[in-house]
Design an enzyme around this catalytic site. Sequence first.
Site, PDB file in Angstrom:
ATOM      1  N   GLN A   1      33.415  79.512 -10.408  1.00 12.31           N
ATOM      2  CA  GLN A   1      34.350  80.072  -9.435  1.00 12.31           C
ATOM      3  C   GLN A   1      33.671  81.177  -8.642  1.00 12.31           C
ATOM      4  O   GLN A   1      32.912  81.974  -9.191  1.00 12.31           O
ATOM      5  CB  GLN A   1      35.590  80.657 -10.130  1.00 12.31           C
ATOM      6  CG  GLN A   1      36.633  81.205  -9.172  1.00 12.31           C
ATOM      7  CD  GLN A   1      37.862  81.742  -9.894  1.00 12.31           C
ATOM      8  OE1 GLN A   1      37.955  82.933 -10.140  1.00 12.31           O
ATOM      9  NE2 GLN A   1      38.783  80.856 -10.241  1.00 12.31           N
TER      10      GLN A   1
ATOM     11  N   ASP B   1      41.175  79.897 -15.459  1.00 11.88           N
ATOM     12  CA  ASP B   1      41.189  80.889 -14.385  1.00 11.88           C
ATOM     13  C   ASP B   1      41.386  82.294 -14.918  1.00 11.88           C
ATOM     14  O   ASP B   1      41.317  83.265 -14.167  1.00 11.88           O
ATOM     15  CB  ASP B   1      42.302  80.546 -13.382  1.00 11.88           C
ATOM     16  CG  ASP B   1      42.140  81.280 -12.051  1.00 11.88           C
ATOM     17  OD1 ASP B   1      40.996  81.541 -11.660  1.00 11.88           O
ATOM     18  OD2 ASP B   1      43.162  81.586 -11.415  1.00 11.88           O
TER      19      ASP B   1
ATOM     20  N   SER C   1      40.727  84.729  -5.825  1.00 11.79           N
ATOM     21  CA  SER C   1      39.936  83.526  -6.097  1.00 11.79           C
ATOM     22  C   SER C   1      39.765  82.744  -4.807  1.00 11.79           C
ATOM     23  O   SER C   1      40.716  82.538  -4.061  1.00 11.79           O
ATOM     24  CB  SER C   1      40.641  82.653  -7.142  1.00 11.79           C
ATOM     25  OG  SER C   1      40.813  83.360  -8.345  1.00 11.79           O
TER      26      SER C   1
END
Length: 305
Positions: free
Chosen positions: A283, A209, A233
Amino acid sequence: MTDPATAARLVNQLVDLMHLEALGDDRFRAQSEDIGTPAVFGGQVLGQALVAASCTVGADRPVHSMHAYFLLPGEHAPIEYAVDRVRDGRSFTTRHVVARQRERIIFEMSASFQTVDEGIEHQLAMPEAAGPEGLQSELEQRRALGERLPERWRNNALAPHGIEYRRVDPDDLLTPAPRPPHSALWLRAIAPLPDDPVVHRALLAYASDHGLLRAAMLPHGLSFMSGRVRPASLDHAMWFHRDFRMDDWLLYLLDSPSAGGARGLCRGSLFTRDGRLVASTAQEGMLRVLPEGSPLSSAGGAAPI
């Protein structure tokens, strides 16, 4: 350079962060760390949710994929994870994980596990890239900014961490020049980890991440540190292809094929130094850009870079 004793302590803190307290009925409680972001770091929740799911699956069925949604910003406080045993098949096992704080659902994830099977095999070749030796770490880059570093970043962002990141293509952390939406960085735990594969997968989910949304900002000369970008996110998917160790260097190749509607889509591929593709990520995140001089821009959301 972090001395060995400090490095071991920082890595042990990360391993402890992935340790969950069993509450019974497939429920678990985990602690949170504060890395300087307004909300809890999404990678922490990804790693802990994966550990929670793995606690309900035999070691003979490693995880091969996970698909998660970030629903609400998490607080720097304990998080409770509840696992639903969706399916136990002959080859595949499915788990659903819900994370709660103060009775609010902040995150949910589905993960799939599989028996170790033989089959066809191929992979994309790892492109040529400079090795990690001689590259400046992101921590060293931040420290080199001196007084230019925004005040809100001067505590946690300057503290050493158990995972080190080195950008292959470093640029100005505050005012990067616009360039194509491709980047690469090396990452690893800075001290040896236990041999438990779940720990390595959880920490790779944690690290995956880091910097992923940055790829969508590269063509626009934007930086999280500028205070002009309000990031969040939205989801995170990850596929595990081959075994690896998080205490060995991994090359993280990132790209962003599209941005629009205040959202950016980013993808990543993780390779070992000998060229094995061990994991892939994707993502989508919200990226709201504030106008220059906006009063909010001086206090904009902080996010890992």
